[in-house]
Motif scaffolding. Sequence first.
Motif, PDB file in Angstrom:
ATOM      1  N   LEU A 158       8.605   0.874  -8.764  1.00 39.86           N
ATOM      2  CA  LEU A 158       9.797   0.069  -8.489  1.00 39.86           C
ATOM      3  C   LEU A 158      10.776   0.800  -7.580  1.00 39.86           C
ATOM      4  CD1 LEU A 158      10.419  -1.493 -12.021  1.00 39.86           C
ATOM      5  CD2 LEU A 158       9.519  -2.654  -9.986  1.00 39.86           C
ATOM      6  N   LYS A 159      10.891   2.098  -7.775  1.00 42.08           N
ATOM      7  CA  LYS A 159      11.780   2.897  -6.912  1.00 42.08           C
ATOM      8  C   LYS A 159      11.353   2.758  -5.453  1.00 42.08           C
ATOM      9  CE  LYS A 159      10.994   7.298  -6.855  1.00 42.08           C
ATOM     10  NZ  LYS A 159      10.915   8.729  -7.263  1.00 42.08           N
ATOM     11  N   HIS A 160      10.066   2.879  -5.209  1.00 39.97           N
ATOM     12  CA  HIS A 160       9.576   2.800  -3.832  1.00 39.97           C
ATOM     13  C   HIS A 160       9.600   1.362  -3.302  1.00 39.97           C
ATOM     14  CE1 HIS A 160       8.685   6.982  -3.980  1.00 39.97           C
ATOM     15  NE2 HIS A 160       7.794   6.854  -4.939  1.00 39.97           N
ATOM     16  N   PHE A 161       9.363   0.393  -4.180  1.00 37.96           N
ATOM     17  CA  PHE A 161       9.464  -1.011  -3.775  1.00 37.96           C
ATOM     18  C   PHE A 161      10.882  -1.315  -3.279  1.00 37.96           C
ATOM     19  CE2 PHE A 161      10.673  -5.376  -4.825  1.00 37.96           C
ATOM     20  CZ  PHE A 161       9.687  -6.107  -4.173  1.00 37.96           C
ATOM     21  N   LYS A 162      11.880  -0.881  -4.050  1.00 37.47           N
ATOM     22  CA  LYS A 162      13.277  -1.136  -3.683  1.00 37.47           C
ATOM     23  C   LYS A 162      13.611  -0.533  -2.323  1.00 37.47           C
ATOM     24  CE  LYS A 162      16.407  -0.201  -6.777  1.00 37.47           C
ATOM     25  NZ  LYS A 162      17.107   0.509  -7.898  1.00 37.47           N
ATOM     26  N   THR A 163      13.127   0.682  -2.085  1.00 37.02           N
ATOM     27  CA  THR A 163      13.424   1.358  -0.820  1.00 37.02           C
ATOM     28  C   THR A 163      12.732   0.668   0.352  1.00 37.02           C
ATOM     29  OG1 THR A 163      13.686   3.476  -1.958  1.00 37.02           O
ATOM     30  CG2 THR A 163      13.284   3.548   0.415  1.00 37.02           C
ATOM     31  N   LEU A 164      11.441   0.391   0.193  1.00 38.50           N
ATOM     32  CA  LEU A 164      10.664  -0.194   1.291  1.00 38.50           C
ATOM     33  C   LEU A 164      11.166  -1.586   1.662  1.00 38.50           C
ATOM     34  CD1 LEU A 164       7.156   0.956   0.065  1.00 38.50           C
ATOM     35  CD2 LEU A 164       8.170   1.603   2.259  1.00 38.50           C
ATOM     36  N   GLU A 180       0.836  -1.206   0.000  1.00 35.20           N
ATOM     37  CA  GLU A 180       0.000   0.000   0.000  1.00 35.20           C
ATOM     38  C   GLU A 180       0.870   1.254   0.000  1.00 35.20           C
ATOM     39  OE1 GLU A 180      -3.824  -1.866   2.445  1.00 35.20           O
ATOM     40  OE2 GLU A 180      -2.264  -0.778   3.513  1.00 35.20           O
ATOM     41  N   GLU A 181       1.914   1.248   0.810  1.00 38.50           N
ATOM     42  CA  GLU A 181       2.790   2.417   0.911  1.00 38.50           C
ATOM     43  C   GLU A 181       3.471   2.707  -0.423  1.00 38.50           C
ATOM     44  OE1 GLU A 181       4.311   5.689   3.043  1.00 38.50           O
ATOM     45  OE2 GLU A 181       2.691   4.282   3.470  1.00 38.50           O
ATOM     46  N   MET A 182       3.831   1.661  -1.154  1.00 40.41           N
ATOM     47  CA  MET A 182       4.433   1.833  -2.478  1.00 40.41           C
ATOM     48  C   MET A 182       3.493   2.617  -3.395  1.00 40.41           C
ATOM     49  SD  MET A 182       5.549  -1.256  -5.045  1.00 40.41           S
ATOM     50  CE  MET A 182       3.871  -1.913  -5.061  1.00 40.41           C
ATOM     51  N   ILE A 183       2.194   2.288  -3.337  1.00 36.92           N
ATOM     52  CA  ILE A 183       1.201   2.994  -4.148  1.00 36.92           C
ATOM     53  C   ILE A 183       1.015   4.421  -3.642  1.00 36.92           C
ATOM     54  CG2 ILE A 183      -1.184   2.986  -4.972  1.00 36.92           C
ATOM     55  CD1 ILE A 183       0.438   0.592  -5.989  1.00 36.92           C
ATOM     56  N   ILE A 184       0.919   4.577  -2.322  1.00 35.37           N
ATOM     57  CA  ILE A 184       0.711   5.898  -1.718  1.00 35.37           C
ATOM     58  C   ILE A 184       1.850   6.849  -2.080  1.00 35.37           C
ATOM     59  CG2 ILE A 184       0.687   7.119   0.511  1.00 35.37           C
ATOM     60  CD1 ILE A 184      -0.925   4.647   1.585  1.00 35.37           C
ATOM     61  N   LEU A 185       3.083   6.371  -2.001  1.00 35.10           N
ATOM     62  CA  LEU A 185       4.243   7.202  -2.335  1.00 35.10           C
ATOM     63  C   LEU A 185       4.263   7.554  -3.814  1.00 35.10           C
ATOM     64  CD1 LEU A 185       6.950   5.375  -0.182  1.00 35.10           C
ATOM     65  CD2 LEU A 185       6.013   7.666   0.224  1.00 35.10           C
ATOM     66  N   THR A 186       3.826   6.626  -4.652  1.00 35.42           N
ATOM     67  CA  THR A 186       3.762   6.895  -6.093  1.00 35.42           C
ATOM     68  C   THR A 186       2.703   7.941  -6.395  1.00 35.42           C
ATOM     69  OG1 THR A 186       4.543   4.663  -6.632  1.00 35.42           O
ATOM     70  CG2 THR A 186       3.349   5.855  -8.363  1.00 35.42           C
ATOM     71  N   MET A 221       2.274   4.741 -18.558  1.00 34.41           N
ATOM     72  CA  MET A 221       2.304   3.601 -17.632  1.00 34.41           C
ATOM     73  C   MET A 221       3.726   3.177 -17.294  1.00 34.41           C
ATOM     74  SD  MET A 221      -1.079   1.470 -18.847  1.00 34.41           S
ATOM     75  CE  MET A 221      -0.798   0.094 -17.740  1.00 34.41           C
ATOM     76  N   ASP A 222       4.642   3.308 -18.242  1.00 35.58           N
ATOM     77  CA  ASP A 222       6.033   2.954 -17.950  1.00 35.58           C
ATOM     78  C   ASP A 222       6.619   3.878 -16.894  1.00 35.58           C
ATOM     79  OD1 ASP A 222       6.209   0.753 -19.636  1.00 35.58           O
ATOM     80  OD2 ASP A 222       6.775   1.966 -21.371  1.00 35.58           O
ATOM     81  N   GLU A 223       6.233   5.145 -16.961  1.00 36.72           N
ATOM     82  CA  GLU A 223       6.697   6.101 -15.950  1.00 36.72           C
ATOM     83  C   GLU A 223       6.183   5.709 -14.568  1.00 36.72           C
ATOM     84  OE1 GLU A 223       6.636  10.698 -16.397  1.00 36.72           O
ATOM     85  OE2 GLU A 223       4.846  10.203 -15.210  1.00 36.72           O
ATOM     86  N   VAL A 224       4.914   5.308 -14.496  1.00 39.09           N
ATOM     87  CA  VAL A 224       4.344   4.889 -13.211  1.00 39.09           C
ATOM     88  C   VAL A 224       5.069   3.648 -12.695  1.00 39.09           C
ATOM     89  CG1 VAL A 224       2.261   4.142 -12.005  1.00 39.09           C
ATOM     90  CG2 VAL A 224       2.088   5.857 -13.819  1.00 39.09           C
ATOM     91  N   LYS A 225       5.351   2.703 -13.581  1.00 38.49           N
ATOM     92  CA  LYS A 225       6.053   1.483 -13.169  1.00 38.49           C
ATOM     93  C   LYS A 225       7.409   1.810 -12.549  1.00 38.49           C
ATOM     94  CE  LYS A 225       3.998  -1.553 -16.675  1.00 38.49           C
ATOM     95  NZ  LYS A 225       4.254  -2.287 -17.941  1.00 38.49           N
ATOM     96  N   GLN A 226       8.123   2.738 -13.156  1.00 42.15           N
ATOM     97  CA  GLN A 226       9.443   3.094 -12.628  1.00 42.15           C
ATOM     98  C   GLN A 226       9.328   3.714 -11.238  1.00 42.15           C
ATOM     99  OE1 GLN A 226      12.352   2.078 -13.940  1.00 42.15           O
ATOM    100  NE2 GLN A 226      10.928   1.036 -15.344  1.00 42.15           N
ATOM    101  N   LYS A 227       8.305   4.513 -11.028  1.00 42.45           N
ATOM    102  CA  LYS A 227       8.098   5.102  -9.702  1.00 42.45           C
ATOM    103  C   LYS A 227       7.751   4.013  -8.685  1.00 42.45           C
ATOM    104  CE  LYS A 227       6.473   9.540 -11.567  1.00 42.45           C
ATOM    105  NZ  LYS A 227       7.691  10.305 -11.264  1.00 42.45           N
TER     106      LYS A 227
END
Length: 239
Positions: A220-226, A123-129, A212-218
Amino acid sequence: MNKKVRLQDLGYKDYKETWDYQEALFKNIVDLKIENRRQGTQLPTPNHFLFVEHPHVFTLGKSGDISNLLVDEKVLEQKNAKFYKINRGGDITYHGPGQIVGYPILDLDNFFTDIHKYLRFLEEMIILTLAEYGLKGERSDGETGVWLDVGTPFARKICAMGVRASRWVTMHGFAFNINADLGYFDLMIPCGIKDKAVTSLNVELGKQQVDMDEVKQKLLKHFKTLFEAELIEEKIKIS
Protein backbone atom coordinates in the motif's frame (compact mmCIF):
# COMPACT_ATOMS: atom_id res chain seq x y z
CA MET A 1 -9.68 13.97 -10.67
CA ASN A 2 -10.53 11.96 -7.57
CA LYS A 3 -7.37 10.29 -6.26
CA LYS A 4 -9.04 8.95 -3.13
CA VAL A 5 -9.06 5.15 -3.07
CA ARG A 6 -11.35 3.18 -0.76
CA LEU A 7 -9.43 0.29 0.75
CA GLN A 8 -11.20 -2.85 1.94
CA ASP A 9 -9.58 -6.02 3.25
CA LEU A 10 -12.15 -8.75 2.64
CA GLY A 11 -10.20 -11.39 4.52
CA TYR A 12 -10.72 -15.02 3.47
CA LYS A 13 -13.46 -14.93 0.84
CA ASP A 14 -14.89 -17.21 -1.86
CA TYR A 15 -13.71 -16.28 -5.37
CA LYS A 16 -17.17 -16.06 -6.96
CA GLU A 17 -18.54 -13.87 -4.16
CA THR A 18 -15.58 -11.53 -4.54
CA TRP A 19 -15.86 -11.51 -8.32
CA ASP A 20 -19.55 -10.52 -8.03
CA TYR A 21 -18.60 -7.76 -5.61
CA GLN A 22 -15.90 -6.49 -7.97
CA GLU A 23 -18.42 -6.48 -10.83
CA ALA A 24 -20.85 -4.41 -8.77
CA LEU A 25 -18.21 -1.81 -7.89
CA PHE A 26 -16.95 -1.77 -11.49
CA LYS A 27 -20.47 -1.32 -12.90
CA ASN A 28 -21.19 1.52 -10.49
CA ILE A 29 -18.16 3.47 -11.74
CA VAL A 30 -18.87 2.78 -15.42
CA ASP A 31 -22.56 3.73 -15.03
CA LEU A 32 -21.59 7.00 -13.34
CA LYS A 33 -19.19 7.83 -16.18
CA ILE A 34 -21.89 7.14 -18.75
CA GLU A 35 -24.37 9.29 -16.83
CA ASN A 36 -21.83 12.12 -16.50
CA ARG A 37 -21.33 12.10 -20.25
CA ARG A 38 -25.07 11.95 -20.95
CA GLN A 39 -25.95 14.75 -18.53
CA GLY A 40 -22.85 16.87 -19.10
CA THR A 41 -22.04 16.58 -15.38
CA GLN A 42 -18.74 15.95 -13.61
CA LEU A 43 -19.69 13.93 -10.55
CA PRO A 44 -16.49 12.38 -9.12
CA THR A 45 -16.05 8.66 -9.77
CA PRO A 46 -14.95 6.46 -6.86
CA ASN A 47 -11.88 4.19 -6.77
CA HIS A 48 -11.48 0.98 -4.79
CA PHE A 49 -8.67 -1.35 -3.72
CA LEU A 50 -9.64 -4.78 -2.41
CA PHE A 51 -7.35 -7.18 -0.58
CA VAL A 52 -8.53 -10.78 -0.32
CA GLU A 53 -7.31 -14.31 0.29
CA HIS A 54 -9.19 -17.01 -1.63
CA PRO A 55 -9.80 -20.69 -1.02
CA HIS A 56 -8.15 -22.87 -3.69
CA VAL A 57 -9.37 -21.80 -7.13
CA PHE A 58 -8.15 -21.82 -10.74
CA THR A 59 -9.31 -19.07 -13.11
CA LEU A 60 -8.97 -18.95 -16.88
CA GLY A 61 -8.81 -15.62 -18.70
CA LYS A 62 -10.58 -14.76 -21.97
CA SER A 63 -7.60 -15.67 -24.13
CA GLY A 64 -6.68 -18.70 -22.06
CA ASP A 65 -6.35 -22.31 -23.18
CA ILE A 66 -8.27 -24.83 -21.07
CA SER A 67 -5.59 -27.44 -21.83
CA ASN A 68 -3.30 -25.49 -19.48
CA LEU A 69 -5.36 -26.93 -16.62
CA LEU A 70 -3.73 -30.33 -16.29
CA VAL A 71 -6.37 -32.10 -14.17
CA ASP A 72 -10.07 -32.90 -14.44
CA GLU A 73 -13.01 -31.96 -12.22
CA LYS A 74 -12.58 -35.07 -10.07
CA VAL A 75 -9.01 -34.12 -9.14
CA LEU A 76 -10.08 -30.52 -8.47
CA GLU A 77 -12.73 -31.85 -6.11
CA GLN A 78 -10.18 -34.00 -4.32
CA LYS A 79 -7.97 -30.94 -3.93
CA ASN A 80 -10.92 -28.83 -2.64
CA ALA A 81 -10.39 -26.47 -5.58
CA LYS A 82 -12.84 -24.66 -7.86
CA PHE A 83 -12.51 -23.52 -11.46
CA TYR A 84 -13.96 -20.47 -13.25
CA LYS A 85 -13.70 -18.99 -16.71
CA ILE A 86 -13.56 -15.24 -16.17
CA ASN A 87 -13.44 -11.93 -18.05
CA ARG A 88 -9.88 -10.76 -17.41
CA GLY A 89 -6.94 -10.92 -19.76
CA GLY A 90 -4.30 -13.60 -19.50
CA ASP A 91 -4.37 -17.36 -19.28
CA ILE A 92 -4.76 -19.67 -16.28
CA THR A 93 -3.97 -18.58 -12.73
CA TYR A 94 -4.22 -20.16 -9.29
CA HIS A 95 -5.40 -18.41 -6.13
CA GLY A 96 -5.25 -19.92 -2.69
CA PRO A 97 -4.42 -19.57 1.01
CA GLY A 98 -1.15 -17.81 1.72
CA GLN A 99 -1.48 -15.56 -1.30
CA ILE A 100 -2.22 -11.83 -1.25
CA VAL A 101 -4.69 -11.03 -4.00
CA GLY A 102 -5.23 -7.37 -4.83
CA TYR A 103 -8.05 -5.96 -6.94
CA PRO A 104 -7.65 -2.25 -7.75
CA ILE A 105 -10.94 -1.04 -9.24
CA LEU A 106 -9.85 2.36 -10.45
CA ASP A 107 -11.15 4.96 -12.85
CA LEU A 108 -7.91 5.64 -14.67
CA ASP A 109 -9.35 9.00 -15.78
CA ASN A 110 -8.53 9.96 -12.18
CA PHE A 111 -4.88 8.98 -12.63
CA PHE A 112 -3.66 8.44 -16.22
CA THR A 113 -5.25 6.83 -19.26
CA ASP A 114 -2.58 4.31 -20.14
CA ILE A 115 -3.25 0.63 -19.45
CA HIS A 116 0.37 -0.36 -20.09
CA LYS A 117 1.57 2.21 -17.56
CA TYR A 118 -1.05 0.88 -15.15
CA LEU A 119 0.31 -2.68 -15.43
CA ARG A 120 3.90 -1.46 -15.10
CA PHE A 121 2.94 0.45 -11.93
CA LEU A 122 1.35 -2.68 -10.43
CA GLU A 123 4.53 -4.59 -11.25
CA GLU A 124 6.65 -1.81 -9.77
CA MET A 125 4.63 -1.94 -6.54
CA ILE A 126 5.58 -5.63 -6.20
CA ILE A 127 9.21 -5.03 -7.23
CA LEU A 128 9.64 -2.27 -4.63
CA THR A 129 8.06 -4.46 -1.96
CA LEU A 130 10.37 -7.38 -2.78
CA ALA A 131 13.35 -5.01 -2.55
CA GLU A 132 12.42 -4.34 1.08
CA TYR A 133 12.98 -8.05 1.69
CA GLY A 134 16.33 -8.01 -0.12
CA LEU A 135 15.01 -9.65 -3.29
CA LYS A 136 15.42 -8.40 -6.85
CA GLY A 137 12.05 -8.62 -8.58
CA GLU A 138 12.11 -8.20 -12.34
CA ARG A 139 9.91 -7.99 -15.42
CA SER A 140 10.18 -10.63 -18.11
CA ASP A 141 9.73 -9.44 -21.71
CA GLY A 142 6.29 -10.34 -23.02
CA GLU A 143 5.24 -11.94 -19.72
CA THR A 144 3.16 -9.78 -17.39
CA GLY A 145 3.91 -10.18 -13.71
CA VAL A 146 6.98 -10.18 -11.47
CA TRP A 147 9.80 -12.70 -11.60
CA LEU A 148 13.09 -13.57 -9.96
CA ASP A 149 16.31 -14.47 -11.81
CA VAL A 150 14.99 -13.51 -15.24
CA GLY A 151 17.21 -14.66 -18.09
CA THR A 152 18.63 -17.61 -16.15
CA PRO A 153 17.61 -21.29 -16.01
CA PHE A 154 16.23 -20.52 -12.53
CA ALA A 155 13.66 -17.89 -13.58
CA ARG A 156 10.55 -18.17 -11.41
CA LYS A 157 7.37 -16.14 -11.04
CA ILE A 158 6.35 -14.77 -7.67
CA CYS A 159 3.42 -12.56 -8.71
CA ALA A 160 0.88 -13.09 -11.49
CA MET A 161 -1.27 -10.33 -13.00
CA GLY A 162 -4.35 -10.13 -15.16
CA VAL A 163 -6.72 -7.20 -15.56
CA ARG A 164 -9.84 -6.09 -17.34
CA ALA A 165 -10.49 -2.49 -18.35
CA SER A 166 -13.49 -0.79 -19.92
CA ARG A 167 -13.99 2.97 -20.30
CA TRP A 168 -10.68 3.26 -18.41
CA VAL A 169 -12.13 1.47 -15.37
CA THR A 170 -10.06 -1.48 -14.14
CA MET A 171 -10.84 -4.69 -12.29
CA HIS A 172 -9.10 -7.97 -11.36
CA GLY A 173 -5.43 -7.42 -10.54
CA PHE A 174 -2.51 -9.32 -9.00
CA ALA A 175 -1.79 -12.48 -7.02
CA PHE A 176 1.37 -12.30 -4.88
CA ASN A 177 2.61 -15.59 -3.43
CA ILE A 178 3.58 -15.06 0.22
CA ASN A 179 3.03 -18.36 2.05
CA ALA A 180 1.46 -20.24 -0.85
CA ASP A 181 1.22 -24.02 -1.25
CA LEU A 182 3.26 -24.32 -4.44
CA GLY A 183 2.02 -27.88 -5.06
CA TYR A 184 -1.19 -26.46 -6.55
CA PHE A 185 0.80 -24.84 -9.35
CA ASP A 186 1.72 -28.34 -10.55
CA LEU A 187 -1.92 -28.82 -11.55
CA MET A 188 -1.63 -26.26 -14.36
CA ILE A 189 0.76 -24.55 -16.76
CA PRO A 190 0.91 -21.17 -14.96
CA CYS A 191 -0.21 -18.36 -17.29
CA GLY A 192 0.30 -20.81 -20.15
CA ILE A 193 4.10 -20.44 -19.81
CA LYS A 194 5.89 -23.79 -19.93
CA ASP A 195 9.19 -24.72 -18.31
CA LYS A 196 9.27 -21.86 -15.81
CA ALA A 197 8.87 -22.28 -12.08
CA VAL A 198 6.74 -20.51 -9.52
CA THR A 199 7.90 -19.43 -6.08
CA SER A 200 6.63 -17.85 -2.87
CA LEU A 201 8.10 -15.16 -0.62
CA ASN A 202 8.48 -17.48 2.38
CA VAL A 203 10.46 -19.95 0.24
CA GLU A 204 12.77 -17.22 -1.03
CA LEU A 205 13.37 -15.93 2.49
CA GLY A 206 13.78 -19.42 3.96
CA LYS A 207 10.96 -18.83 6.43
CA GLN A 208 8.04 -20.98 7.57
CA GLN A 209 5.71 -17.97 7.41
CA VAL A 210 5.93 -14.34 6.33
CA ASP A 211 3.66 -11.78 8.02
CA MET A 212 1.05 -11.07 5.34
CA ASP A 213 -0.23 -7.91 7.02
CA GLU A 214 3.29 -6.52 6.96
CA VAL A 215 3.54 -7.24 3.22
CA LYS A 216 0.16 -5.57 2.62
CA GLN A 217 1.32 -2.40 4.35
CA LYS A 218 4.44 -2.28 2.19
CA LEU A 219 2.35 -2.81 -0.97
CA LEU A 220 0.00 0.00 0.00
CA LYS A 221 2.87 2.37 0.74
CA HIS A 222 4.24 1.90 -2.76
CA PHE A 223 0.78 1.99 -4.35
CA LYS A 224 0.12 5.39 -2.76
CA THR A 225 3.43 6.77 -4.01
CA LEU A 226 3.19 5.41 -7.55
CA PHE A 227 -0.43 6.42 -8.11
CA GLU A 228 -0.23 9.59 -5.96
CA ALA A 229 -3.32 8.21 -4.25
CA GLU A 230 -4.97 8.90 -0.91
CA LEU A 231 -6.10 5.67 0.74
CA ILE A 232 -9.24 5.64 2.85
CA GLU A 233 -9.60 2.41 4.82
CA GLU A 234 -13.11 1.07 5.12
CA LYS A 235 -14.07 -1.58 7.65
CA ILE A 236 -17.13 -2.69 5.69
CA LYS A 237 -16.88 -6.29 4.51
CA ILE A 238 -19.11 -8.20 2.14
CA SER A 239 -21.13 -10.87 3.92
